[in-house]
Design a protein around this motif. Sequence first.
Motif, PDB file in Angstrom:
ATOM      1  N   GLU B 135      33.444  41.022  38.958  1.00  0.00           N
ATOM      2  CA  GLU B 135      33.670  41.196  40.389  1.00  0.00           C
ATOM      3  C   GLU B 135      35.027  41.833  40.660  1.00  0.00           C
ATOM      4  O   GLU B 135      35.163  42.681  41.537  1.00  0.00           O
ATOM      5  CB  GLU B 135      33.568  39.847  41.100  1.00  0.00           C
ATOM      6  N   THR B 136      36.039  41.414  39.888  1.00  0.00           N
ATOM      7  CA  THR B 136      37.371  42.001  40.051  1.00  0.00           C
ATOM      8  C   THR B 136      37.335  43.487  39.704  1.00  0.00           C
ATOM      9  O   THR B 136      37.881  44.314  40.423  1.00  0.00           O
ATOM     10  CB  THR B 136      38.380  41.280  39.139  1.00  0.00           C
ATOM     11  N   LEU B 137      36.661  43.797  38.588  1.00  0.00           N
ATOM     12  CA  LEU B 137      36.578  45.191  38.154  1.00  0.00           C
ATOM     13  C   LEU B 137      35.931  46.070  39.216  1.00  0.00           C
ATOM     14  O   LEU B 137      36.355  47.201  39.448  1.00  0.00           O
ATOM     15  CB  LEU B 137      35.778  45.301  36.856  1.00  0.00           C
ATOM     16  N   SER B 138      34.878  45.533  39.898  1.00  0.00           N
ATOM     17  CA  SER B 138      34.188  46.385  40.859  1.00  0.00           C
ATOM     18  C   SER B 138      35.035  46.595  42.115  1.00  0.00           C
ATOM     19  O   SER B 138      34.710  47.450  42.934  1.00  0.00           O
ATOM     20  CB  SER B 138      32.812  45.823  41.195  1.00  0.00           C
ATOM     21  N   GLY B 139      36.139  45.842  42.259  1.00  0.00           N
ATOM     22  CA  GLY B 139      36.994  46.054  43.419  1.00  0.00           C
ATOM     23  C   GLY B 139      38.165  46.984  43.150  1.00  0.00           C
ATOM     24  O   GLY B 139      38.914  47.311  44.059  1.00  0.00           O
ATOM     25  N   ILE B 140      38.309  47.402  41.881  1.00  0.00           N
ATOM     26  CA  ILE B 140      39.457  48.250  41.533  1.00  0.00           C
ATOM     27  C   ILE B 140      39.228  49.677  42.044  1.00  0.00           C
ATOM     28  O   ILE B 140      38.139  50.220  41.901  1.00  0.00           O
ATOM     29  CB  ILE B 140      39.661  48.249  39.997  1.00  0.00           C
ATOM     30  N   PRO B 141      40.243  50.303  42.637  1.00  0.00           N
ATOM     31  CA  PRO B 141      40.086  51.673  43.145  1.00  0.00           C
ATOM     32  C   PRO B 141      39.692  52.626  42.022  1.00  0.00           C
ATOM     33  O   PRO B 141      40.150  52.492  40.887  1.00  0.00           O
ATOM     34  CB  PRO B 141      41.480  52.028  43.665  1.00  0.00           C
ATOM     35  N   SER B 142      38.860  53.609  42.358  1.00  0.00           N
ATOM     36  CA  SER B 142      38.297  54.447  41.310  1.00  0.00           C
ATOM     37  C   SER B 142      39.356  55.288  40.615  1.00  0.00           C
ATOM     38  O   SER B 142      39.211  55.648  39.454  1.00  0.00           O
ATOM     39  CB  SER B 142      37.202  55.330  41.878  1.00  0.00           C
ATOM     40  N   ILE B 143      40.448  55.587  41.308  1.00  0.00           N
ATOM     41  CA  ILE B 143      41.480  56.406  40.679  1.00  0.00           C
ATOM     42  C   ILE B 143      42.069  55.699  39.456  1.00  0.00           C
ATOM     43  O   ILE B 143      42.487  56.333  38.488  1.00  0.00           O
ATOM     44  CB  ILE B 143      42.593  56.759  41.707  1.00  0.00           C
ATOM     45  N   VAL B 144      42.029  54.347  39.490  1.00  0.00           N
ATOM     46  CA  VAL B 144      42.525  53.584  38.341  1.00  0.00           C
ATOM     47  C   VAL B 144      41.616  53.815  37.142  1.00  0.00           C
ATOM     48  O   VAL B 144      42.073  54.009  36.014  1.00  0.00           O
ATOM     49  CB  VAL B 144      42.631  52.085  38.687  1.00  0.00           C
ATOM     50  N   TYR B 145      40.310  53.823  37.400  1.00  0.00           N
ATOM     51  CA  TYR B 145      39.368  54.147  36.320  1.00  0.00           C
ATOM     52  C   TYR B 145      39.626  55.564  35.817  1.00  0.00           C
ATOM     53  O   TYR B 145      39.536  55.838  34.618  1.00  0.00           O
ATOM     54  CB  TYR B 145      37.919  54.047  36.817  1.00  0.00           C
ATOM     55  N   GLY B 146      39.931  56.458  36.759  1.00  0.00           N
ATOM     56  CA  GLY B 146      40.218  57.839  36.387  1.00  0.00           C
ATOM     57  C   GLY B 146      41.413  57.913  35.446  1.00  0.00           C
ATOM     58  O   GLY B 146      41.380  58.602  34.422  1.00  0.00           O
ATOM     59  N   LEU B 147      42.436  57.155  35.774  1.00  0.00           N
ATOM     60  CA  LEU B 147      43.641  57.151  34.942  1.00  0.00           C
ATOM     61  C   LEU B 147      43.317  56.613  33.549  1.00  0.00           C
ATOM     62  O   LEU B 147      43.695  57.192  32.526  1.00  0.00           O
ATOM     63  CB  LEU B 147      44.714  56.278  35.615  1.00  0.00           C
TER      64      LEU B 147
END
Lengths: 250, 307
Positions: B135-147
Motif C-alpha cells: 500500500e505504501t509503494l502504491s502511494g509513492i509518486p511515479s517520478i521516484v520509480y523513474g529515478l
Amino acid sequence: MNVKLSVSDLDLYYGDFQALKSVDLDMFEKEITAFIGPSGCGKSTLIKTLNRMNDLVEGCRIMGKVTLDGEDIYKDIEVSTLRKRVGMVFQKPNPFPMSVFDNVAFGPRTHGVKSKAELEEIVERSLRDAAIFDELKDRMKKSAMGLSGGQQQRLCIARALAVEPEVLLLDEPTSALDPISTSKIEELLASLKKDYTIVIVTHNMQQALRISDKTAFFLLGEVIEHGDTETIFSLPKDKRTEDYITGRFG
Amino acid sequence: MVKRKTLAAVAVGSGKNETDLREPINSNKHISTKKISSIMLRVLVYLGVFLTVAAMLFIVVYILIKGVPYITPSLFEFTYTSDNVSLMPALINTVLMTAVALVVSTIIGVFAAIFLVEYTGRGNKFVSVVSLAAETLSGIPSIVYGLFGMLFFVLYLHWGISLLSGALTLAIMTLPLIMRTTQEALIAVPDAYREASFGLGAGPLRTVFKVVLPSAIPGILAGIILAIGRIVGESAALIYTAGTIAKVPDTALDSTRTLAVHMYVLASEGLHINETYATAVILLILVVLINAASSAVAKRMTKGKFK
C-alpha cells in the motif's frame, strides 16, 4: 458387521480449547451412524476429523488414532486418497460456480479421469444415484448456482459420489433446506446405505431416529452414549441423553 | 351539451380523486418532505453525482472539441519527422510498453497474492507487513520509480534508456496495485469453494487454479484495468527510463516514446499544441479499447467454460 471407521482415544484441541475429549467410537460398514448433541458439542469437529478437513484449521492439534479399514488415516493413507475414499457433504450447499456437469466431473478429473465418454458416464451415474438426474438432465451445461437449495445439496451429494467413495460424511446436510428437500435427501440416504457407509451430523433428533442405525450422543466434547438408534431413543442409559432427547435442553 | 360536459368533467375528476386516495404507500414523498436533513442529504448526493459526471464529461468533450479537427491521416504515418509529428510510433510503443509491463506485473502480482492468501494462515503477521508495504509503494509518486529505474535498470544493469528499462519500471510501479486487488479478490472467494475442492481430494494447486482463481477473475481484472490506466498515462517515470525517441524500437534495448510522453514532449516544445490535443483523443480511445478488450477476455474466461 465390519468396523469401517474407528476412532480411539481421540483428543482434539483448537489452540487451548479442548473440543474433543478421549472419544472412542466405531462406525460400521453399510450403516448410517448419526451424531447428535447440542451446538458446540464437538460432533462437527469429529466428522471433519474423519477425512482430515481439520488439517486446514489453524491451531488444531489432534491426539489419538483414527483408522479406515484398519489403516491409520493420519499415517498410512495419503490425504488426497483418504478424501477420495471418505467423501464429504457440507452444511451449506457449496456447488462450484461452474456448470452442473463440471461440478460433478471435478472429482473424477482431480483423480485423473480424462476421457469424455467416461466422464459423461460417471456424471450420469452419480446424478442418478443422488436421485437428481431427471431434474438436471437438460441443464448439464447451465451454471449450478441457478439451482434451488435442495437441488444444490443433492448435486453436492452427486459430486461427492462421483469419486466413488467408500464412506460418505454429511455435516448437517439438511439444516439449510425446506421439509420437502429434506425428506428427499433422507430417502436418498436410505437408498445409498446399501453401498456406502454413512456418517451424518444432525440437529434434528427425528431425523436421526428416522434414518440412522447407530446414534452417538455428544456433550461438551465427549461421547456420552452410543449404540443402536432404537435403544438410544427408547432406553437411554445416561440421564443426560434422556434429558436431551426428550427436549429438556439443547 | 354544457351539462353533459360538466358531468363528464365531474366523472373524470372523481376518478382522479379515487386514484389519489390509492396513492402508493411506499412513495418517497411522505418521507423526504418531512425532514430537512433528508432533503439536504438528497441534494448533496445528487450534487456529488452531477459534479462527478460533469467533470468527466467536461474533460472528454473539451479534448474532443480541441483535438478531433486535427486528427489527420498524416498523424498516422509510420515515421515521425519534426515537420509531421506523427503519433504512430508512440501509439505502437504504448501498446508494446503496456503489454510488457502488464505481463510482468500481472504474473508476479497474481502469484504473490496467491502466496499471501492461499499459502499463509489468516491473520499472519508477514502478510500484514507485505500488504502495508504494497500500500505504501502504491502511494509513492511515479517520478521516484523513474529515478529508481534510471539508477538500477539504465545505469547499474547497463540496459540504457530503453523500452525494457521503462517497461520494468512501470511493472514495479503497478505491481503493488495488482497484488493488492488480487489479494482482495482471492479473500472474497468463499471458503466453501476451497472446502469443497479439498473435500474431493484436490490439492492446493488444483484448488487454486481450477476453483479459486476463476472465481476471482473479475476482481483481478479490475486491478489490471487500473494498472493499464496508470501505465498508459505515465510520463514522469518513463522520461528517464524509456526516453523520448519517437521511433518504433528495433530491439527491447532501444529508446521509445509512449503517447503520454509524446504529448508531454509536444506540449513542452509548444509548437504543436493542436496535434497534442489530437494525440490526447487517440490516447482516450486507446484506453477505452484496451479496457473493453480486457473485460471481453475476462467474460470469456468466466463463462463457466473453465474445467
